[in-house]
Design an enzyme around this catalytic site. Structure first.
Site, short mmCIF file in Angstrom:
data_model
loop_
_atom_site.label_atom_id
_atom_site.label_comp_id
_atom_site.label_asym_id
_atom_site.label_seq_id
_atom_site.Cartn_x
_atom_site.Cartn_y
_atom_site.Cartn_z
N ARG A 36 33.95 50.61 4.04
CA ARG A 36 33.43 51.26 5.26
C ARG A 36 32.01 50.77 5.52
O ARG A 36 31.34 50.34 4.59
CB ARG A 36 33.37 52.78 5.05
N LEU A 55 33.49 46.97 7.28
CA LEU A 55 34.13 46.96 8.60
C LEU A 55 34.42 48.39 9.05
O LEU A 55 34.98 49.18 8.28
CB LEU A 55 35.46 46.17 8.42
N LYS A 58 37.10 52.66 12.56
CA LYS A 58 37.22 53.73 13.56
C LYS A 58 37.01 53.16 14.97
O LYS A 58 37.13 53.88 15.95
CB LYS A 58 36.18 54.82 13.29
N GLY A 121 46.12 64.61 -3.40
CA GLY A 121 46.44 64.79 -4.81
C GLY A 121 45.70 63.78 -5.65
O GLY A 121 45.06 62.86 -5.13
N HIS A 122 45.79 63.98 -6.95
CA HIS A 122 45.18 63.04 -7.90
C HIS A 122 46.13 62.84 -9.08
O HIS A 122 47.15 63.52 -9.18
CB HIS A 122 43.81 63.53 -8.36
N ASP A 123 45.72 61.95 -9.96
CA ASP A 123 46.57 61.57 -11.09
C ASP A 123 47.30 62.76 -11.72
O ASP A 123 48.51 62.71 -11.94
CB ASP A 123 45.69 60.86 -12.14
N ILE A 124 46.57 63.82 -12.02
CA ILE A 124 47.17 64.94 -12.76
C ILE A 124 48.33 65.57 -11.97
O ILE A 124 49.34 66.00 -12.56
CB ILE A 124 46.08 65.98 -13.15
N ASN A 125 48.21 65.58 -10.64
CA ASN A 125 49.28 66.14 -9.81
C ASN A 125 50.51 65.23 -9.85
O ASN A 125 51.64 65.71 -9.94
CB ASN A 125 48.82 66.29 -8.35
N TYR A 126 50.27 63.92 -9.76
CA TYR A 126 51.39 62.97 -9.74
C TYR A 126 52.10 62.99 -11.10
O TYR A 126 53.32 62.94 -11.19
CB TYR A 126 50.91 61.56 -9.41
N ASP A 152 47.63 57.09 -12.25
CA ASP A 152 46.73 56.22 -11.49
C ASP A 152 46.92 54.75 -11.87
O ASP A 152 47.00 53.88 -10.99
CB ASP A 152 45.26 56.57 -11.77
C1 LIG Z 1 41.53 60.99 -10.68
C2 LIG Z 1 41.41 59.81 -9.74
C3 LIG Z 1 40.20 59.86 -8.89
C4 LIG Z 1 38.96 59.51 -9.65
C5 LIG Z 1 37.93 58.99 -8.72
C6 LIG Z 1 36.53 59.19 -9.25
C7 LIG Z 1 36.24 58.09 -10.24
C8 LIG Z 1 35.58 59.26 -8.07
C9 LIG Z 1 36.00 60.36 -7.04
C10 LIG Z 1 34.70 60.85 -6.41
C11 LIG Z 1 33.64 59.89 -6.93
C12 LIG Z 1 32.20 60.38 -6.93
C13 LIG Z 1 31.77 60.76 -5.50
O1 LIG Z 1 32.09 59.74 -4.54
C14 LIG Z 1 30.25 61.10 -5.41
C15 LIG Z 1 29.35 60.03 -6.07
C16 LIG Z 1 29.24 58.78 -5.18
C17 LIG Z 1 28.31 57.74 -5.81
O2 LIG Z 1 28.29 56.60 -4.96
C18 LIG Z 1 28.84 57.36 -7.21
C19 LIG Z 1 28.92 58.58 -8.09
C20 LIG Z 1 29.82 59.69 -7.50
C21 LIG Z 1 29.59 60.94 -8.38
C22 LIG Z 1 31.29 59.26 -7.50
C23 LIG Z 1 31.77 58.88 -8.94
C24 LIG Z 1 33.26 58.49 -8.97
O3 LIG Z 1 33.48 57.31 -8.29
C25 LIG Z 1 34.13 59.60 -8.37
C26 LIG Z 1 34.02 60.82 -9.29
C27 LIG Z 1 42.62 59.69 -8.86
O4 LIG Z 1 43.60 60.33 -9.07
S1 LIG Z 1 42.59 58.53 -7.63
C28 LIG Z 1 44.14 58.68 -6.81
C29 LIG Z 1 43.97 59.44 -5.56
N1 LIG Z 1 45.16 59.45 -4.76
C30 LIG Z 1 45.53 58.40 -4.02
O5 LIG Z 1 44.90 57.37 -3.98
C31 LIG Z 1 46.82 58.57 -3.24
C32 LIG Z 1 46.75 58.03 -1.84
N2 LIG Z 1 45.61 58.52 -1.14
C33 LIG Z 1 45.46 59.79 -0.73
O6 LIG Z 1 46.32 60.65 -0.90
C34 LIG Z 1 44.15 60.11 -0.04
O7 LIG Z 1 43.53 58.91 0.33
C35 LIG Z 1 43.20 60.93 -0.91
C36 LIG Z 1 42.88 60.24 -2.22
C37 LIG Z 1 43.79 62.31 -1.19
C38 LIG Z 1 41.87 61.10 -0.16
O8 LIG Z 1 42.13 61.77 1.05
P1 LIG Z 1 41.13 61.67 2.26
O9 LIG Z 1 41.42 62.82 3.16
O10 LIG Z 1 39.73 61.55 1.77
O11 LIG Z 1 41.47 60.25 2.93
P2 LIG Z 1 42.76 59.78 3.71
O12 LIG Z 1 43.52 60.92 4.30
O13 LIG Z 1 43.53 58.83 2.87
O14 LIG Z 1 42.14 58.98 4.93
C39 LIG Z 1 41.22 57.94 4.78
C40 LIG Z 1 40.23 58.05 5.92
O15 LIG Z 1 39.27 57.05 5.78
C41 LIG Z 1 39.20 56.31 7.00
N3 LIG Z 1 38.81 54.96 6.68
C42 LIG Z 1 39.29 54.17 5.70
N4 LIG Z 1 38.67 52.98 5.70
C43 LIG Z 1 37.79 53.01 6.70
C44 LIG Z 1 36.85 52.07 7.24
N5 LIG Z 1 36.69 50.87 6.72
N6 LIG Z 1 36.09 52.45 8.30
C45 LIG Z 1 36.24 53.69 8.83
N7 LIG Z 1 37.11 54.62 8.37
C46 LIG Z 1 37.86 54.27 7.33
C47 LIG Z 1 40.58 56.41 7.56
O16 LIG Z 1 40.58 56.12 8.92
C48 LIG Z 1 40.90 57.86 7.28
O17 LIG Z 1 40.23 58.62 8.24
P3 LIG Z 1 40.85 60.01 8.79
O18 LIG Z 1 40.62 61.02 7.71
O19 LIG Z 1 40.05 60.30 10.03
O20 LIG Z 1 42.29 59.76 9.06
#
Ligand SMILES: C[C@H](CCC[C@@H](C)[C@H]1CC[C@H]2[C@@H]3[C@H](O)C[C@@H]4C[C@H](O)CC[C@]4(C)[C@H]3C[C@H](O)[C@]12C)C(=O)SCCNC(=O)CCNC(=O)[C@H](O)C(C)(C)COP(=O)(O)OP(=O)(O)OC[C@H]1O[C@@H](n2cnc3c(N)ncnc32)[C@H](O)[C@@H]1OP(=O)(O)O
Length: 382
Positions: A36, A55, A58, A121-126, A152
């Site tokens: 993003r 990129l 939106k 959802g996240h890993d634990i849910n899957y 994951d």
């Molecule tokens: C247990 C693991 C997850 C572990 C991850 C952790 C390692 C990290 C999670 C949070 C991080 C921390 C946090 O960010 C705060 C700090 C940030 C700092 O920079 C670093 C330290 C942090 C403390 C940071 C540290 C770590 O990195 C973390 C702790 C998993 O289980 S991962 C598996 C998750 N599940 C999936 O991947 C399944 C498929 N995906 C989904 O179901 C969803 O994507 C999900 C994951 C539920 C998220 O849902 P969400 O509502 O947020 O998104 P989506 O509905 O998918 O929609 C995406 C929206 O984004 C827009 N978009 C995408 N690309 C672009 C772009 N280039 N430009 C503009 N917009 C973009 C897209 O249009 C969507 O928009 P809408 O919502 O309007 O439709």
């Protein structure tokens, strides 16, 4: 390398898709991560060898840029909730219509259909939905997720990479791309096929944590040593079990039979007491070179210096001094060559990638000044 010449567009995600992209990159694919705009720092810690383009999807112009990138690529990898790509006009129908050779990989938790398809959802849910979490944990304790490894990474990122490689192989015959619906629930369950297939031989008949391979058996468990470290014991077969008993200095005739399940708690107590009498290194001296199936439980920092791992070069230190596993498996003629340089900054390669994909200088400047794309070359030079 095996995947040389394969171009992958990876849309930035949390953990599984970045791992999938890193596998492809380690084995030679060119992976461009689409980040993003207006984001200072990436959370992708698995960006080895990738390039980054920032990129704004939106905006219709940003969508048009991504379409143009996908038109000239082999694979697009998307990790968003079901429907997100379609909403942006980037669904598989839109992209495959323009590039019929495109492999469109969708890596989600619940897959593209079913009542949970749109749920977060996240890993634990899957893992829970896969049936496997119910089997993980110690006796009389609640289910316990082994980090976020199974859904994951094993069932998600790795399985999706496998799907992509299969689709590439098939495309070399048919000339056509296809859609990959990689659900982490199903990927995790599939990785765990053994747990279903081995029910017929009674491997999982007892409650959680009381079976042969789920920490129920004392000869398949970990033990604390006198220096506060641990050893892992996996002496299942009788001939290996005998070597364990011998190394522990126990007399088999004083012990219950190995497979007497009701005696397992007593046997575990005996093993616990004996293992606590020596250090991990002392047990290593006794068991290394035997078939007792006893190994040290190494920490992430210790793996690099263990003689076995050292001999094989199983772990790498990159230019930042960070230790990580060498890509596996090792291919004899075209092994992975993981990139040794630092991970990309967000938008570091925007300009060079757009140029390579046929955008002229004026178009690039226009996209930059309109904020559709961002470039962070300066940050990279600091
Ligand atoms: C247990 C693991 C997850 C572990 C991850 C952790 C390692 C990290 C999670 C949070 C991080 C921390 C946090 O960010 C705060 C700090 C940030 C700092 O920079 C670093 C330290 C942090 C403390 C940071 C540290 C770590 O990195 C973390 C702790 C998993 O289980 S991962 C598996 C998750 N599940 C999936 O991947 C399944 C498929 N995906 C989904 O179901 C969803 O994507 C999900 C994951 C539920 C998220 O849902 P969400 O509502 O947020 O998104 P989506 O509905 O998918 O929609 C995406 C929206 O984004 C827009 N978009 C995408 N690309 C672009 C772009 N280039 N430009 C503009 N917009 C973009 C897209 O249009 C969507 O928009 P809408 O919502 O309007 O439709």
């Amino acid at each position: 390398m095996a995947l040389a010449g394969v171009r992958v567009i990876e849309l930035a995600g949390l953990a599984p898709a970045p791992f999938c992209g890193m596998i492809l990159s380690d084995f030679g694919a060119r992976v461009i991560r689409v980040d993003r705009t207006k984001v200072a720092m990436t959370v992708d810690t698995q960006a080895r060898g990738k390039q980054s383009v920032a990129l704004n999807l939106k905006s219709p112009k940003g969508v048009a840029v991504l379409k143009r990138l996908c038109l000239q690529s082999d694979v697009v990898l998307e990790p968003y909730r079901k429907g997100v790509m379609e909403k942006m006009g980037l669904g598989p129908e839109d992209l495959i219509k323009e590039n019929p050779r495109l492999i469109y990989a969708r890596l989600t938790g619940y897959g593209q259909s079913g009542s949970y398809a749109k749920a977060a959802g996240h890993d634990i849910n899957y893992l829970a939905m896969s049936g496997l979490l119910s089997m993980l944990g110690r006796s009389s304790e609640k289910p316990y997720a082994p980090l976020n490894l199974v859904a994951d990474f094993a069932g998600g990122g790795l399985m999706c990479a496998f799907g992509i490689v299969l689709a590439l192989l098939e495309r070399s015959r048919s000339g056509q791309g296809q859609i990959i619906d990689a659900s982490m629930v199903e990927g995790a369950a599939y990785v765990g096929s053994f747990m279903w297939k081995s029910r017929s031989i009674g491997l999982w008949n007892r409650p959680r944590g009381e079976n042969l391979l789920d920490s129920g058996a004392p000869f398949y468990d970990t033990y604390r040593t006198s220096d506060g470290k641990y050893v892992a014991v996996g002496a299942i077969e009788p001939q290996f079990y005998q070597q364990l008993i011998q190394g522990l200095g126990l007399d088999d005739t004083d012990l219950p039979s190995q497979m007497s399940v009701t005696d397992w708690p007593q046997l575990r107590q005996t093993f616990t007491q004996v293992f606590a009498t020596k250090t991990q290194a002392e047990w290593g001296q006794i068991f290394d070179g035997t078939d007792a199936c006893v190994t040290p439980v190494l920490s992430q920092d210790e793996v690099l210096s263990h003689s076995h791992n050292q001999a094989r070069g199983s772990f790498l230190k990159d230019s930042q001094g960070e230790i990580s596993p060498r890509p596996a498996p090792v291919l004899s003629r075209s092994p992975a060559e993981p990139c040794g340089s630092r991970d990309p900054f967000i938008g570091e390669h925007t300009r060079s990638v757009l140029k390579e994909y046929g955008f002229d200088q004026a178009q690039i400047e226009q996209l930059l000044s309109a904020g559709i794309v961002e470039c962070n070359e300066a940050k990279a030079r600091l």
